[in-house]
Design a protein around this motif. Structure first.
Motif, mmCIF file in Angstrom:
data_model
loop_
_atom_site.group_PDB
_atom_site.id
_atom_site.type_symbol
_atom_site.label_atom_id
_atom_site.label_comp_id
_atom_site.label_asym_id
_atom_site.label_seq_id
_atom_site.Cartn_x
_atom_site.Cartn_y
_atom_site.Cartn_z
ATOM 1 N N ASP A 52 -4.769 3.130 -11.249
ATOM 2 C CA ASP A 52 -5.020 4.553 -11.455
ATOM 3 C C ASP A 52 -3.725 5.309 -11.164
ATOM 4 O O ASP A 52 -3.208 5.236 -10.045
ATOM 5 N N PRO A 53 -3.164 6.027 -12.133
ATOM 6 C CA PRO A 53 -1.882 6.704 -11.896
ATOM 7 C C PRO A 53 -1.937 7.751 -10.785
ATOM 8 O O PRO A 53 -0.898 8.087 -10.205
ATOM 9 N N SER A 54 -3.131 8.246 -10.455
ATOM 10 C CA SER A 54 -3.240 9.220 -9.378
ATOM 11 C C SER A 54 -2.983 8.598 -7.999
ATOM 12 O O SER A 54 -2.786 9.322 -7.024
ATOM 13 N N ARG A 55 -2.974 7.282 -7.931
ATOM 14 C CA ARG A 55 -2.671 6.642 -6.648
ATOM 15 C C ARG A 55 -1.210 6.830 -6.257
ATOM 16 O O ARG A 55 -0.891 6.964 -5.087
ATOM 17 N N SER A 56 -0.330 6.821 -7.229
ATOM 18 C CA SER A 56 1.102 6.835 -6.924
ATOM 19 C C SER A 56 1.657 8.253 -6.940
ATOM 20 O O SER A 56 1.342 9.036 -7.836
ATOM 21 N N PRO A 57 2.533 8.585 -5.977
ATOM 22 C CA PRO A 57 3.199 9.891 -6.036
ATOM 23 C C PRO A 57 4.295 9.953 -7.089
ATOM 24 O O PRO A 57 4.874 11.008 -7.314
ATOM 25 N N PHE A 58 4.564 8.818 -7.741
ATOM 26 C CA PHE A 58 5.645 8.754 -8.719
ATOM 27 C C PHE A 58 5.160 8.587 -10.152
ATOM 28 O O PHE A 58 5.882 8.907 -11.090
ATOM 29 N N ALA A 178 1.046 3.585 1.937
ATOM 30 C CA ALA A 178 -0.333 3.087 1.868
ATOM 31 C C ALA A 178 -0.514 2.154 0.667
ATOM 32 O O ALA A 178 -1.183 1.115 0.766
ATOM 33 N N ASN A 179 0.097 2.489 -0.463
ATOM 34 C CA ASN A 179 0.016 1.633 -1.650
ATOM 35 C C ASN A 179 0.757 0.321 -1.455
ATOM 36 O O ASN A 179 0.313 -0.729 -1.917
ATOM 37 N N ILE A 180 1.912 0.384 -0.794
ATOM 38 C CA ILE A 180 2.694 -0.822 -0.522
ATOM 39 C C ILE A 180 1.912 -1.756 0.396
ATOM 40 O O ILE A 180 1.911 -2.969 0.221
ATOM 41 N N ALA A 181 1.224 -1.171 1.364
ATOM 42 C CA ALA A 181 0.450 -1.975 2.305
ATOM 43 C C ALA A 181 -0.813 -2.538 1.662
ATOM 44 O O ALA A 181 -1.181 -3.695 1.908
ATOM 45 N N VAL A 182 -1.482 -1.720 0.836
ATOM 46 C CA VAL A 182 -2.763 -2.117 0.248
ATOM 47 C C VAL A 182 -2.756 -1.804 -1.249
ATOM 48 O O VAL A 182 -3.368 -0.838 -1.704
ATOM 49 N N SER A 206 -8.075 8.791 1.024
ATOM 50 C CA SER A 206 -8.301 9.492 -0.246
ATOM 51 C C SER A 206 -8.247 8.546 -1.440
ATOM 52 O O SER A 206 -8.707 8.898 -2.532
ATOM 53 N N MET A 207 -7.691 7.338 -1.242
ATOM 54 C CA MET A 207 -7.635 6.338 -2.311
ATOM 55 C C MET A 207 -8.696 5.262 -2.142
ATOM 56 O O MET A 207 -8.673 4.245 -2.832
#
Length: 321
Positions: A52-58, A178-182, A206-207
């Protein structure tokens, strides 16, 4: 609506577009590697993995490719097969920025392409709240059409939290960490045992990441709970030292207390890492110092890393197994 599938008959391909500040590129690439196993130096990444692109701040957006061709005319012929029945749709041309070697298209050209695609789809267009969003993209001499998803910058809304302090991670860095960890939350239990005011917790919760927080400071645990509740999230934050953690976790996120801002000694930092080794299979460490020897002494192996900068201030993000 007819079932739309990738015409190759294999798992659909996803094209992601990115935007980052030059200080964030290394952090963005570490997040890419965590999600996809590879990174790119360009602002486009193609993968068979759905994120989901909304997960990443980039991430800016994602195109799930249904049709591809050497020209717009080839795409138009394929799109003729789409029948929306009673559903509404919208078409967005993604080429509003330079993408790899492809220069952005003018607004008039993008609107023309959107109209041409829309005219051959059998159905009712809706530019405000369509049932289905489609995207059209030209990239490096090829054309791609598919399901379109634009990123919702959830992290941006989290900037305005009731409790904060100056040395806390930015929401963008916290979300990437958080994304890098999970990268895949399914079945993963996480902990932030030095959670501070909960910047990482808010982003992770929130994710949909199953994460708990803990800190030795009662003031920050109260602030962390307030921040979590402020955004309508539910998460457990306990008070106490990391030495009292008795539950096992798949991953721990540890933003080490900084010597220049706290009274934490090197021995205390080492103790934090040794305790994390006891209850976590994987750890993502955030530190302003080079502590590779300390990490090795705690029993971890460094598997990936980057530097996240903000002006002259740098943090190391270190992934350990």
């Amino acid at each position: 609506m007819n079932k739309l599938e990738n015409q190759s008959g294999i798992a659909p391909s996803f094209i992601y577009t990115y935007a980052w500040h030059e200080d964030e590129q290394l952090l963005c690439q570490l997040e890419m590697r965590s999600f996809f196993g590879v990174d790119t130096h360009t602002n486009v990444l193609e993968s068979s993995i759905a994120i989901d692109p909304s997960r990443s701040p980039f991430m800016k957006e994602r195109l799930e490719v249904i049709f591809s061709g050497e020209s717009l005319q080839e795409i138009l012929k394929q799109v003729e097969n789409i029948n929306m029945n009673d559903s509404t749709f919208k078409v967005t041309c993604i080429n509003d920025n330079d993408l790899e070697t492809t220069k952005k298209l003018r607004l008039t050209d993008r609107r023309r392409i959107e109209r041409e695609i829309g005219m051959v789809i059998e159905g009712e267009p809706d530019f405000e709240q369509p049932d289905h969003d489609f995207g059209i993209l030209t990239l490096n001499g090829h054309w791609y059409f598919g399901k379109y998803r634009k990123s919702d910058a959830v992290w941006y809304r989290h900037i305005k939290k009731p409790r904060s302090y100056s040395i806390a991670l930015s929401t963008r860095v916290a979300r990437a960490v958080a994304n890098i960890a999970v990268p895949n939350p399914h079945g993963v239990k996480a902990i932030d045992p030095c959670c501070g005011i909960g910047t990482v917790l808010v982003e992770a919760l929130s994710m949909g990441i199953d994460i708990v927080g803990r800190d030795i400071n009662p003031l920050v645990t109260t602030g962390s709970r307030e921040n979590i509740a402020h955004f309508g999230l539910v998460g457990e934050v306990t008070l106490g030292p990391i030495s009292d953690v008795s539950t096992n976790y798949d991953v721990a996120i540890i933003d080490l207390p900084y010597n220049i801002y706290s009274h934490t000694t090197s021995d205390q930092q080492l103790s934090i890492l040794k305790h994390a080794r006891r209850f976590a299979k994987k750890v993502v460490i955030i530190t302003i110092e080079t502590i590779d020897d300390m990490i090795n002494e705690a029993g971890f192996e460094i598997v990936d890393r980057c530097v996240a900068k903000k002006g002259s201030f740098s943090r190391q993000i270190i992934v350990c197994d």
